[in-house]
Design a protein around this motif. Structure first.
Motif, short mmCIF file in Angstrom:
data_model
loop_
_atom_site.label_atom_id
_atom_site.label_comp_id
_atom_site.label_asym_id
_atom_site.label_seq_id
_atom_site.Cartn_x
_atom_site.Cartn_y
_atom_site.Cartn_z
N TYR A 165 1.74 -66.27 -17.74
CA TYR A 165 2.59 -67.10 -16.87
C TYR A 165 3.76 -66.27 -16.35
O TYR A 165 4.10 -66.33 -15.16
CB TYR A 165 3.09 -68.36 -17.60
CG TYR A 165 3.69 -69.33 -16.61
CD1 TYR A 165 2.89 -70.27 -15.97
CD2 TYR A 165 5.03 -69.26 -16.25
CE1 TYR A 165 3.41 -71.13 -15.02
CE2 TYR A 165 5.56 -70.11 -15.29
CZ TYR A 165 4.74 -71.05 -14.69
OH TYR A 165 5.25 -71.88 -13.73
N ARG A 168 2.44 -64.09 -13.65
CA ARG A 168 2.14 -64.88 -12.43
C ARG A 168 3.42 -65.20 -11.68
O ARG A 168 3.46 -65.16 -10.45
CB ARG A 168 1.42 -66.19 -12.82
CG ARG A 168 -0.02 -65.98 -13.22
CD ARG A 168 -0.57 -67.20 -13.93
NE ARG A 168 -0.48 -68.40 -13.11
CZ ARG A 168 -0.44 -69.64 -13.58
NH1 ARG A 168 -0.49 -69.86 -14.88
NH2 ARG A 168 -0.37 -70.66 -12.75
N LEU A 179 -5.84 -71.22 -12.38
CA LEU A 179 -4.87 -70.63 -13.31
C LEU A 179 -3.95 -71.71 -13.89
O LEU A 179 -3.63 -71.68 -15.09
CB LEU A 179 -4.05 -69.52 -12.63
CG LEU A 179 -4.86 -68.26 -12.26
CD1 LEU A 179 -3.98 -67.25 -11.52
CD2 LEU A 179 -5.48 -67.61 -13.50
N ILE A 180 -3.52 -72.65 -13.07
CA ILE A 180 -2.66 -73.74 -13.59
C ILE A 180 -3.47 -74.58 -14.59
O ILE A 180 -3.00 -74.88 -15.69
CB ILE A 180 -2.14 -74.65 -12.45
CG1 ILE A 180 -1.23 -73.88 -11.49
CG2 ILE A 180 -1.39 -75.86 -13.02
CD1 ILE A 180 -0.77 -74.67 -10.26
N SER A 183 -4.06 -72.78 -17.83
CA SER A 183 -2.79 -72.62 -18.54
C SER A 183 -2.43 -73.92 -19.27
O SER A 183 -2.17 -73.93 -20.48
CB SER A 183 -1.70 -72.24 -17.52
OG SER A 183 -0.42 -72.43 -18.03
N ILE A 184 -2.45 -75.03 -18.55
CA ILE A 184 -2.10 -76.31 -19.17
C ILE A 184 -3.10 -76.65 -20.28
O ILE A 184 -2.74 -77.01 -21.39
CB ILE A 184 -2.04 -77.44 -18.12
CG1 ILE A 184 -0.85 -77.20 -17.16
CG2 ILE A 184 -1.95 -78.82 -18.77
CD1 ILE A 184 -0.76 -78.17 -16.00
N LYS A 187 -2.95 -75.00 -23.80
CA LYS A 187 -1.96 -75.58 -24.72
C LYS A 187 -2.41 -76.95 -25.23
O LYS A 187 -2.19 -77.30 -26.38
CB LYS A 187 -0.60 -75.65 -24.02
CG LYS A 187 -0.01 -74.25 -23.82
CD LYS A 187 1.16 -74.20 -22.88
CE LYS A 187 0.73 -74.30 -21.45
NZ LYS A 187 1.69 -73.85 -20.46
N PHE A 207 4.28 -80.19 -8.10
CA PHE A 207 3.58 -78.92 -7.89
C PHE A 207 2.55 -79.03 -6.77
O PHE A 207 2.39 -78.17 -5.93
CB PHE A 207 2.77 -78.62 -9.16
CG PHE A 207 3.20 -77.41 -9.90
CD1 PHE A 207 3.15 -76.17 -9.30
CD2 PHE A 207 3.66 -77.51 -11.20
CE1 PHE A 207 3.54 -75.05 -9.99
CE2 PHE A 207 4.05 -76.40 -11.90
CZ PHE A 207 3.99 -75.17 -11.30
N1 URA Z 1 2.50 -75.70 -16.24
C1 URA Z 1 1.86 -74.84 -17.05
O1 URA Z 1 1.88 -74.99 -18.27
N2 URA Z 1 1.18 -73.81 -16.50
C2 URA Z 1 1.12 -73.59 -15.17
O2 URA Z 1 0.48 -72.65 -14.75
C3 URA Z 1 1.80 -74.49 -14.33
C4 URA Z 1 2.48 -75.55 -14.89
#
Ligand code: URA
Length: 431
Positions: A165, A168, A179-180, A183-184, A187, A207
């Motif tokens: 992140y 990026r 990628l978003i 990434s989310i 987690k 976003f």
């Molecule tokens: N929130 C995230 O955790 N990752 C992203 O890439 C964008 C928003």
């Protein structure tokens, strides 16, 4: 395997395999791949995208780069929700206690606000004494005992995502849907919940500014979750105006307490009930109208409010704030922002409104900025409301900084005209 070959493969729009993605994430986390090669790959992904399979492998590889929460010791279905970030979005604070009152287990790691969007952790910290850090054992025990815990992200969750992140952020590759989404989801997959509802925000404060983009992001996250064996639903909700009337940390906790006392604003309750309905359905607790009825009952009989009190107490917070919100420290000045002419509120630039709260001190421009919990905005009118010149549209709760800038931003953000517009809040549901 050589990184150069993989960059070329992605540049030529070919699909990367699971082994190749695992290799990239492991080697990058171990600092065996330099930033210039990783940046090049990210840019190739930005332009060429990824298949759902690649995005899932990426999310899983990033999840596996660090710790995962083991919530198996929690009895019952563990539910979680995630918002892609909004203004005035206090849904977690209302929904968590409500889900616990309905019998679900709300085990949540939340984040802080950055830029124009708020974060649940900052809101909770406005309650004196609230402790955001629990060990895994304390977290599990608390959820077992009272059905809810809300803490900060602890442990080493998805370290590869943190590194990526940051890269990026400085290479123009944040706004890439795969990628978003990965990434989310990296987690969320590490968080250990059985069921997650994603609230994908769309509109001027989000976003994703278009419904098409929001739909792509939401569907991809649902697919990643499903392919990884998790139950994931998504709702797409509007950020064309703030959610609820209050923006700012203490103000949002006050609006939460109102909501749990049955006096919540219509839009906040609509989103809360929709996400709640999906969580209750996915957990097998109740479905459709029965789920809505159950949630309304838990608000009417104050069981949900009592869960909030129990949550705050269990995590060391001062419950007198919840029992009587006059106990919260207040901003020194309350300044009206008045309508400049007669007409309907036609549009609200939510990002600008978020910044108008941030410059008063309610949010952070940079990660280490200090927040003033007492400041923020309290709206009296929103889209579709009629105002006369000099009617109060919103009150600024302010201390020393940012008043002139905030007033100017509000003037730019709020459009008054002669059309009475209808604002559609819940756009789509993706299962
Ligand atoms: N929130 C995230 O955790 N990752 C992203 O890439 C964008 C928003």
């Amino acid at each position: 395997m050589r990184m150069l070959d993989l960059i070329i493969k992605k540049r030529d729009n070919l699909e990367l395999s699971k082994e190749e993605i695992n290799f990239i994430i492991k080697a990058y986390t171990e600092k065996k791949i330099p930033d210039y090669q990783m940046s090049s790959l990210l840019m190739a992904i930005y332009f060429n995208g990824m298949t759902d399979r690649e995005s899932t492998y990426l999310a899983l590889a990033m999840k596996e780069s660090g710790d995962s929460f083991d919530l198996s010791a929690i009895k019952g279905i563990k539910v979680d929700k995630h918002s892609t970030g909004g203004v005035g979005d206090k849904v977690t604070l209302v929904l968590g206690p409500l889900m616990a009152a309905c019998g679900a287990k709300f085990a949540k790691m939340s984040g802080r606000g950055l830029g124009h969007t708020g974060g649940t952790l900052d809101k909770l910290e406005s309650i004196k004494g609230y402790n955001l850090e629990l060990s895994e054992e304390e977290f599990v025990n608390q959820v077992n005992e009272i059905g809810i815990a809300v803490i900060g992200q602890s442990g080493d969750i998805a370290p590869a995502d943190k590194l990526l992140y940051a890269l990026r952020d400085v290479t123009g590759t944040v706004p890439s849907i795969p990628l978003i989404a990965s990434s989310i989801m990296s987690k969320k997959l590490a968080s250990g919940a059985d069921v997650v509802v994603l609230d994908v925000k769309v509109g001027s404060g989000a976003f994703m500014e278009s419904i098409e983009e929001a739909r792509k992001l939401a569907s991809l996250m649902v697919n990643i979750g499903t392919l990884a064996g998790m139950k994931v639903y998504a709702v797409i909700t509007s950020m064309d105006e703030p959610l609820g009337y209050k923006i700012g940390n203490t103000l949002e906790v006050i609006e939460t307490i109102d909501a749990l006392n049955g006096k919540g604003p219509k839009d906040l309750m609509e989103v809360t009930f929709k996400i709640g309905e999906l969580l209750l359905e996915a957990s097998g607790i109740a479905k459709g109208d029965d789920a809505i009825k159950l949630m309304k009952e838990k608000i009417e009989n104050k069981e949900a409010l009592n869960k909030l009190i129990k949550l705050v107490k269990a995590q060391g917070g001062d419950v007198s704030y919840i029992k009587d919100y006059d106990n919260f420290p207040k901003a020194k000045n309350i300044i009206p922002f008045k309508a400049l002419k007669d007409g309907y509120i036609e549009a609200m630039d939510t990002e600008k409104i978020g910044i108008a709260a941030m410059v008063l001190g309610a949010g952070r421009e940079r990660k280490d900025d200090i927040i003033d919990f007492t400041v923020g905005l309290d709206f009296k009118k929103k889209i579709g409301d009629y105002v006369k010149k000099d009617d109060v549209v919103c009150y600024l709760h302010a201390n020393l900084i940012g008043v002139d800038e905030s007033l100017k931003l509000l003037e730019e953000a709020i459009k008054i005209g002669n059309k009475k517009r209808k604002h559609i809040l819940i756009k789509e549901i993706i299962k």
